[in-house]
Enzyme design. Structure first.
Site, PDB file in Angstrom:
ATOM      1  N   ARG A 160       0.861  -1.191   0.000  1.00  0.00           N
ATOM      2  CA  ARG A 160       0.000   0.000   0.000  1.00  0.00           C
ATOM      3  C   ARG A 160       0.900   1.245   0.000  1.00  0.00           C
ATOM      4  O   ARG A 160       1.896   1.311   0.721  1.00  0.00           O
ATOM      5  CB  ARG A 160      -0.880   0.010   1.253  1.00  0.00           C
ATOM      6  CG  ARG A 160      -1.989  -1.047   1.237  1.00  0.00           C
ATOM      7  CD  ARG A 160      -3.045  -0.768   0.199  1.00  0.00           C
ATOM      8  NE  ARG A 160      -4.158  -1.722   0.211  1.00  0.00           N
ATOM      9  CZ  ARG A 160      -4.198  -2.827  -0.521  1.00  0.00           C
ATOM     10  NH1 ARG A 160      -3.173  -3.152  -1.300  1.00  0.00           N
ATOM     11  NH2 ARG A 160      -5.261  -3.632  -0.463  1.00  0.00           N
ATOM     12  N   GLU A 189      -4.740   6.853  -5.224  1.00  0.00           N
ATOM     13  CA  GLU A 189      -4.932   6.036  -6.415  1.00  0.00           C
ATOM     14  C   GLU A 189      -6.296   6.357  -7.031  1.00  0.00           C
ATOM     15  O   GLU A 189      -7.279   6.488  -6.308  1.00  0.00           O
ATOM     16  CB  GLU A 189      -4.862   4.538  -6.065  1.00  0.00           C
ATOM     17  CG  GLU A 189      -3.482   4.108  -5.594  1.00  0.00           C
ATOM     18  CD  GLU A 189      -3.383   2.613  -5.337  1.00  0.00           C
ATOM     19  OE1 GLU A 189      -4.347   1.866  -5.636  1.00  0.00           O
ATOM     20  OE2 GLU A 189      -2.355   2.189  -4.827  1.00  0.00           O
ATOM     21  N   HIS A 222      -1.559  -0.407  -9.857  1.00  0.00           N
ATOM     22  CA  HIS A 222      -2.060  -1.374  -8.870  1.00  0.00           C
ATOM     23  C   HIS A 222      -2.517  -2.665  -9.569  1.00  0.00           C
ATOM     24  O   HIS A 222      -3.668  -3.078  -9.466  1.00  0.00           O
ATOM     25  CB  HIS A 222      -3.196  -0.763  -8.054  1.00  0.00           C
ATOM     26  CG  HIS A 222      -3.403  -1.459  -6.743  1.00  0.00           C
ATOM     27  ND1 HIS A 222      -3.833  -0.806  -5.597  1.00  0.00           N
ATOM     28  CD2 HIS A 222      -3.261  -2.750  -6.382  1.00  0.00           C
ATOM     29  CE1 HIS A 222      -3.939  -1.668  -4.605  1.00  0.00           C
ATOM     30  NE2 HIS A 222      -3.600  -2.868  -5.046  1.00  0.00           N
TER      31      HIS A 222
HETATM   32  C1  8YV Z   1      -6.493  -5.305  -5.484  1.00  0.00           C
HETATM   33  C2  8YV Z   1      -5.007  -5.836  -3.624  1.00  0.00           C
HETATM   34  O1  8YV Z   1      -6.499  -4.085  -4.868  1.00  0.00           O
HETATM   35  O2  8YV Z   1      -5.869  -7.868  -2.862  1.00  0.00           O
HETATM   36  C3  8YV Z   1      -5.450  -6.742  -2.541  1.00  0.00           C
HETATM   37  O3  8YV Z   1      -5.358  -6.299  -1.367  1.00  0.00           O
HETATM   38  O4  8YV Z   1      -4.429  -4.819  -3.359  1.00  0.00           O
HETATM   39  C4  8YV Z   1      -5.296  -6.130  -5.062  1.00  0.00           C
HETATM   40  O5  8YV Z   1      -5.491  -7.472  -5.251  1.00  0.00           O
HETATM   41  C5  8YV Z   1      -7.745  -5.977  -5.046  1.00  0.00           C
HETATM   42  O6  8YV Z   1      -7.838  -7.139  -5.784  1.00  0.00           O
HETATM   43  C6  8YV Z   1      -8.972  -5.089  -5.299  1.00  0.00           C
HETATM   44  O7  8YV Z   1      -9.239  -4.993  -6.660  1.00  0.00           O
END
Ligand code: 8YV
Length: 321
Positions: A237, A266, A285
């Protein structure tokens, strides 16, 4: 009258059909300021909620008095207050494991791309600047045999360590809330205090979850402990790193490069100074974003929700009592 589930992220038809077998499903293809009121209105009589990429705050929860379970299509749960959900009698479910390998691949893609300047050199060719045999100004740095420091030795950190140790003969250091004997035995990983890791690593990869304890953990002081030849990779993050301090370190040459899949804000604003720096590889991301893995995550999240609502036990409870 079937009980209601609210779905706030678009999923494949077969996943939707799973939910619709026993529940009325109201769908939102994402929620923004324009649809937030309608989203909260639908929550008034909902027992289940499933989706991702939306902060589920107290205002939303106060509009969901009958909610029993929230299933996030993600492994990260920083969009929630797990303890508050438990206090409200709401179980929180997530999707660990199914995305581990894909996300670790993204992490290693960033390590290699930043080390070998892949994006910058691809631009060099596309812009027609490759007019003679390349010289030192196009060189990158080796990955194999170097030292990798992993911040957060969880499932994804362990998969990164496997790639590094077994695939690239790298020395693996790690910092974690607790030692990981399995990673130490399998990958010769060595537990280090954070400062020692930062001072000795050629590559630093952040895989720790965002928690009140990790927010801002890589600030100006921590960046200053890193070698000027070091490369920072963040696939967790953005808020774990002081982005302004990182930008300054990269722009001034106090840090060789960064490979970033996550950011404090983001989507990353198009005018972010990070995007003007040639030693930054920035991705939108895409950690878990493959067709196969996102499908597995959605299926896992749907099954988690159905199990939780029917009282079945599931291993993916993110806010155990
Ligand atoms: C995507 C992630 O943000 O799984 C998570 O925590 O950061 C990523 O896989 C998630 O899939 C939401 O789309």
């Amino acid at each position: 009258m079937q009980a209601k589930i609210v779905l706030y992220k678009k999923v494949a038809d077969d996943v939707l059909a799973m939910l619709q077998q026993d529940y009325q499903v109201v769908q939102f293809d994402g929620v923004d300021a324009g649809s937030r009121a309608a989203f909260m209105a639908e929550l008034q009589d909902a027992v289940g909620l499933i989706g991702a990429s939306l902060k589920i705050d107290a205002e939303i929860l106060d509009h969901a008095p009958r909610l029993k379970a929230i299933s996030t299509i993600s492994v990260g749960v920083d969009q929630f207050d797990p303890a508050d959900l438990r206090r409200r009698g709401i179980v929180l479910l997530n999707t660990p494991d199914v995305l581990t390998e894909t996300t670790a691949d993204t992490g290693f893609a960033l390590i290699l791309a930043a080390a070998r300047r892949v994006v910058e050199m691809a631009g060099y060719v596309k812009q027609g600047r490759w007019t003679h045999s390349i010289g030192e100004d196009c060189f990158g740095t080796d990955v194999q045999g170097k030292t990798l420091g992993i911040i957060g030795m969880g499932r994804i950190g362990g998969a990164i360590a496997r790639r590094a140790s077994l695939g690239f003969s790298m020395r693996v250091l790690y910092n974690n809330r607790s030692p990981d004997p399995a990673a130490e035995a399998a990958y010769a990983a060595r537990f280090c205090p954070l400062g020692q890791l930062l001072q000795n690593a050629d590559f630093i990869c952040i895989t720790a979850p965002l928690t009140p304890q990790t927010r801002g953990m890589i600030g100006k002081a921590e960046l200053a402990q890193m070698r000027s030849s070091a490369i920072l990779v963040n696939i967790s993050r953005g808020s774990i790193v002081d982005e302004a301090a990182l930008t300054e370190a990269l722009a001034s040459g106090r840090l060789r490069a960064a490979g970033l899949d996550v950011f404090e804000r983001e989507p990353l604003p198009a005018d972010s100074r990070l995007l003007s720096l040639p030693n930054v590889v920035a991705l939108p991301h895409i950690g878990s974003a493959t067709h196969e893995t996102r499908k597995r995550m959605a299926l896992c999240a749907a099954q988690n929700l159905l199990d939780a609502l029917s009282g079945k036990s599931t291993p993916n409870v993110a806010n155990p009592a």
